[in-house]
Design a protein around this motif. Sequence first.
Motif, PDB file in Angstrom:
ATOM      1  N   ALA A  82       0.792  -1.221   0.000  1.00 29.74           N
ATOM      2  CA  ALA A  82       0.000   0.000   0.000  1.00 29.74           C
ATOM      3  C   ALA A  82       0.827   1.275   0.000  1.00 29.74           C
ATOM      4  O   ALA A  82       0.542   2.211  -0.744  1.00 29.74           O
ATOM      5  CB  ALA A  82      -0.932  -0.012   1.217  1.00 29.74           C
ATOM      6  N   GLU A  83       1.851   1.351   0.820  1.00 31.23           N
ATOM      7  CA  GLU A  83       2.635   2.570   0.994  1.00 31.23           C
ATOM      8  C   GLU A  83       4.117   2.251   0.855  1.00 31.23           C
ATOM      9  O   GLU A  83       4.512   1.084   0.951  1.00 31.23           O
ATOM     10  CB  GLU A  83       2.342   3.195   2.366  1.00 31.23           C
ATOM     11  CG  GLU A  83       0.897   3.627   2.518  1.00 31.23           C
ATOM     12  CD  GLU A  83       0.591   4.221   3.880  1.00 31.23           C
ATOM     13  OE1 GLU A  83      -0.337   5.048   3.975  1.00 31.23           O
ATOM     14  OE2 GLU A  83       1.277   3.866   4.868  1.00 31.23           O
ATOM     15  N   PRO A  84       4.958   3.265   0.630  1.00 32.61           N
ATOM     16  CA  PRO A  84       6.393   2.992   0.495  1.00 32.61           C
ATOM     17  C   PRO A  84       6.946   2.250   1.704  1.00 32.61           C
ATOM     18  O   PRO A  84       6.598   2.547   2.847  1.00 32.61           O
ATOM     19  CB  PRO A  84       7.006   4.392   0.378  1.00 32.61           C
ATOM     20  CG  PRO A  84       5.908   5.241  -0.172  1.00 32.61           C
ATOM     21  CD  PRO A  84       4.647   4.700   0.436  1.00 32.61           C
ATOM     22  N   ALA A  85       7.785   1.284   1.432  1.00 33.82           N
ATOM     23  CA  ALA A  85       8.415   0.509   2.494  1.00 33.82           C
ATOM     24  C   ALA A  85       9.749  -0.011   1.997  1.00 33.82           C
ATOM     25  O   ALA A  85       9.948  -0.195   0.791  1.00 33.82           O
ATOM     26  CB  ALA A  85       7.519  -0.658   2.922  1.00 33.82           C
ATOM     27  N   LEU A 123      18.771   7.585   3.553  1.00 30.18           N
ATOM     28  CA  LEU A 123      18.551   6.517   4.525  1.00 30.18           C
ATOM     29  C   LEU A 123      17.733   6.990   5.725  1.00 30.18           C
ATOM     30  O   LEU A 123      16.947   6.234   6.301  1.00 30.18           O
ATOM     31  CB  LEU A 123      19.910   5.971   4.996  1.00 30.18           C
ATOM     32  CG  LEU A 123      19.887   4.641   5.755  1.00 30.18           C
ATOM     33  CD1 LEU A 123      19.303   3.534   4.894  1.00 30.18           C
ATOM     34  CD2 LEU A 123      21.293   4.268   6.225  1.00 30.18           C
ATOM     35  N   LYS A 124      17.888   8.262   6.081  1.00 26.92           N
ATOM     36  CA  LYS A 124      17.172   8.793   7.253  1.00 26.92           C
ATOM     37  C   LYS A 124      15.665   8.895   7.021  1.00 26.92           C
ATOM     38  O   LYS A 124      14.911   9.161   7.967  1.00 26.92           O
ATOM     39  CB  LYS A 124      17.734  10.157   7.639  1.00 26.92           C
ATOM     40  CG  LYS A 124      17.523  11.236   6.589  1.00 26.92           C
ATOM     41  CD  LYS A 124      18.148  12.555   7.025  1.00 26.92           C
ATOM     42  CE  LYS A 124      17.923  13.649   5.973  1.00 26.92           C
ATOM     43  NZ  LYS A 124      18.569  14.924   6.377  1.00 26.92           N
ATOM     44  N   ALA A 125      15.210   8.690   5.769  1.00 24.55           N
ATOM     45  CA  ALA A 125      13.772   8.712   5.507  1.00 24.55           C
ATOM     46  C   ALA A 125      13.068   7.484   6.074  1.00 24.55           C
ATOM     47  O   ALA A 125      11.848   7.501   6.261  1.00 24.55           O
ATOM     48  CB  ALA A 125      13.511   8.802   4.003  1.00 24.55           C
ATOM     49  N   TRP A 126      13.848   6.428   6.364  1.00 29.76           N
ATOM     50  CA  TRP A 126      13.270   5.174   6.838  1.00 29.76           C
ATOM     51  C   TRP A 126      13.391   5.038   8.349  1.00 29.76           C
ATOM     52  O   TRP A 126      14.317   5.593   8.959  1.00 29.76           O
ATOM     53  CB  TRP A 126      13.963   3.986   6.170  1.00 29.76           C
ATOM     54  CG  TRP A 126      13.890   4.012   4.682  1.00 29.76           C
ATOM     55  CD1 TRP A 126      14.884   4.324   3.806  1.00 29.76           C
ATOM     56  CD2 TRP A 126      12.738   3.744   3.876  1.00 29.76           C
ATOM     57  NE1 TRP A 126      14.447   4.256   2.515  1.00 29.76           N
ATOM     58  CE2 TRP A 126      13.128   3.905   2.522  1.00 29.76           C
ATOM     59  CE3 TRP A 126      11.421   3.377   4.165  1.00 29.76           C
ATOM     60  CZ2 TRP A 126      12.249   3.714   1.465  1.00 29.76           C
ATOM     61  CZ3 TRP A 126      10.544   3.183   3.110  1.00 29.76           C
ATOM     62  CH2 TRP A 126      10.955   3.345   1.788  1.00 29.76           C
ATOM     63  N   ALA A 127      12.466   4.295   8.927  1.00 29.19           N
ATOM     64  CA  ALA A 127      12.529   4.008  10.361  1.00 29.19           C
ATOM     65  C   ALA A 127      13.835   3.304  10.704  1.00 29.19           C
ATOM     66  O   ALA A 127      14.377   2.544   9.888  1.00 29.19           O
ATOM     67  CB  ALA A 127      11.336   3.152  10.778  1.00 29.19           C
ATOM     68  N   SER A 166      10.459  -5.693   7.328  1.00 34.98           N
ATOM     69  CA  SER A 166       9.940  -4.476   6.705  1.00 34.98           C
ATOM     70  C   SER A 166      10.246  -3.245   7.555  1.00 34.98           C
ATOM     71  O   SER A 166      10.211  -3.290   8.780  1.00 34.98           O
ATOM     72  CB  SER A 166       8.427  -4.584   6.489  1.00 34.98           C
ATOM     73  OG  SER A 166       7.739  -4.697   7.724  1.00 34.98           O
ATOM     74  N   PHE A 167      10.530  -2.132   6.858  1.00 32.46           N
ATOM     75  CA  PHE A 167      10.799  -0.849   7.491  1.00 32.46           C
ATOM     76  C   PHE A 167       9.896   0.201   6.849  1.00 32.46           C
ATOM     77  O   PHE A 167       9.968   0.401   5.628  1.00 32.46           O
ATOM     78  CB  PHE A 167      12.258  -0.421   7.284  1.00 32.46           C
ATOM     79  CG  PHE A 167      13.283  -1.280   7.973  1.00 32.46           C
ATOM     80  CD1 PHE A 167      13.957  -0.824   9.100  1.00 32.46           C
ATOM     81  CD2 PHE A 167      13.588  -2.546   7.484  1.00 32.46           C
ATOM     82  CE1 PHE A 167      14.914  -1.600   9.724  1.00 32.46           C
ATOM     83  CE2 PHE A 167      14.548  -3.334   8.103  1.00 32.46           C
ATOM     84  CZ  PHE A 167      15.200  -2.866   9.233  1.00 32.46           C
ATOM     85  N   PRO A 168       9.071   0.898   7.614  1.00 34.20           N
ATOM     86  CA  PRO A 168       8.240   1.961   7.039  1.00 34.20           C
ATOM     87  C   PRO A 168       9.026   3.267   6.931  1.00 34.20           C
ATOM     88  O   PRO A 168      10.138   3.392   7.472  1.00 34.20           O
ATOM     89  CB  PRO A 168       7.113   2.095   8.056  1.00 34.20           C
ATOM     90  CG  PRO A 168       7.780   1.765   9.366  1.00 34.20           C
ATOM     91  CD  PRO A 168       8.806   0.690   9.047  1.00 34.20           C
ATOM     92  N   LEU A 169       8.448   4.239   6.252  1.00 35.57           N
ATOM     93  CA  LEU A 169       8.972   5.593   6.298  1.00 35.57           C
ATOM     94  C   LEU A 169       8.805   6.161   7.708  1.00 35.57           C
ATOM     95  O   LEU A 169       7.948   5.712   8.469  1.00 35.57           O
ATOM     96  CB  LEU A 169       8.226   6.486   5.307  1.00 35.57           C
ATOM     97  CG  LEU A 169       8.462   6.233   3.810  1.00 35.57           C
ATOM     98  CD1 LEU A 169       7.470   7.043   2.988  1.00 35.57           C
ATOM     99  CD2 LEU A 169       9.891   6.555   3.412  1.00 35.57           C
TER     100      LEU A 169
END
Length: 344
Positions: A84-87, A240-244, A165-168
């Motif tokens: 569904a969303e960027p990951a 990279l900092k955009a991701w959790a 998985s890592f979300p934004l």
Amino acid sequence: MTDSTVRIDGNTLRLPGGVAVRFIRTLRLPETGTHPLPPGLGEFPVRRVADFPDTAPAEWRARGGVMLPVYLREAMWLSFAGTAEPAALQVGVGKVCAVSGKPWTDRLSRDPQNYVVLPRQPWLDGINSGKGTVRQFVAVPLGLGATVEGQVTGEEVWGGVQLQSFPLTERELTKWREDERRRSERARAITMPVGGYGAPPMPMAAPAAPMRSAPGASPRMGLGVGGSMRQEVYEDDRPLKAWAGEPAGRVFVHLVTPPEWRRITGEEPPPSPVDRAAYTRAGLPWFDYYDQDAEDLAPTDTLEAVKPVGDWLGDDHEPWQQPTPGQVQPLKDAQGKPVEDGDW
């Protein structure tokens, strides 16, 4: 508190952050040459290990996760349609990263990149082993040294497939949602549909003569590699900092031989894979996928050096018939019970 629950929806694994992963049966490619993307032949059935406390191996119950049946030298690909969303999704084969060739870790890395970006990466058919190519995922028993794990680490301990998985971050996700809202409004204003990733059709495999396992083969399976195909593993265009900083969810996918699947679950496994030549003779499609706006990741020396399973098991002498140019089609230009996680 963030929900880290992984669930099965039919045969789809749903990881936190809207990530959807299906395991797709496919034709095994010849181990020489470079080929179009092979077709999907239906989904592998996926079951929770926790649902079989009396028959699943104790080691699997301790690791938790899910399981699916594969035949010796059967090929598969991972479909991410429905995300569904960027990951950012890490894919491990025997706890070796299928993108970077580095050991499994619970942190994202860009040097080298150790994840794929969804939904831009619509599927992954194998390890990132060449410029613009991957080598196909092919199932082999542990103990022969033929798996990616065995060749990269010198040991075969884990087998299976690992997903994480890592979300934004909240800030990046809010920004993405606002951008999507504006894009949708503009699209409606000019009465044009918003585009999305497609997926190849998936005709079901026709039953074929059962494949025999190697004498004394382990019921525990891992992934080695087969033939090469044209597929890019896309470079992340976000910082990279955009991701959790930590994964939102993870799952261990155990691969099991059909006889062991029948013993554990009481279910019949799918029919053995369809013959490659018969598929091509029938005029059914193969695929080419290209995203002109994305950059391909360079392969790592580690994964470039992985040898195909035929070097261990020998030639299976399955006939091969090259698809005609007209058969190669261009592409693009209810919650279930939670999956238990354990120690791995």
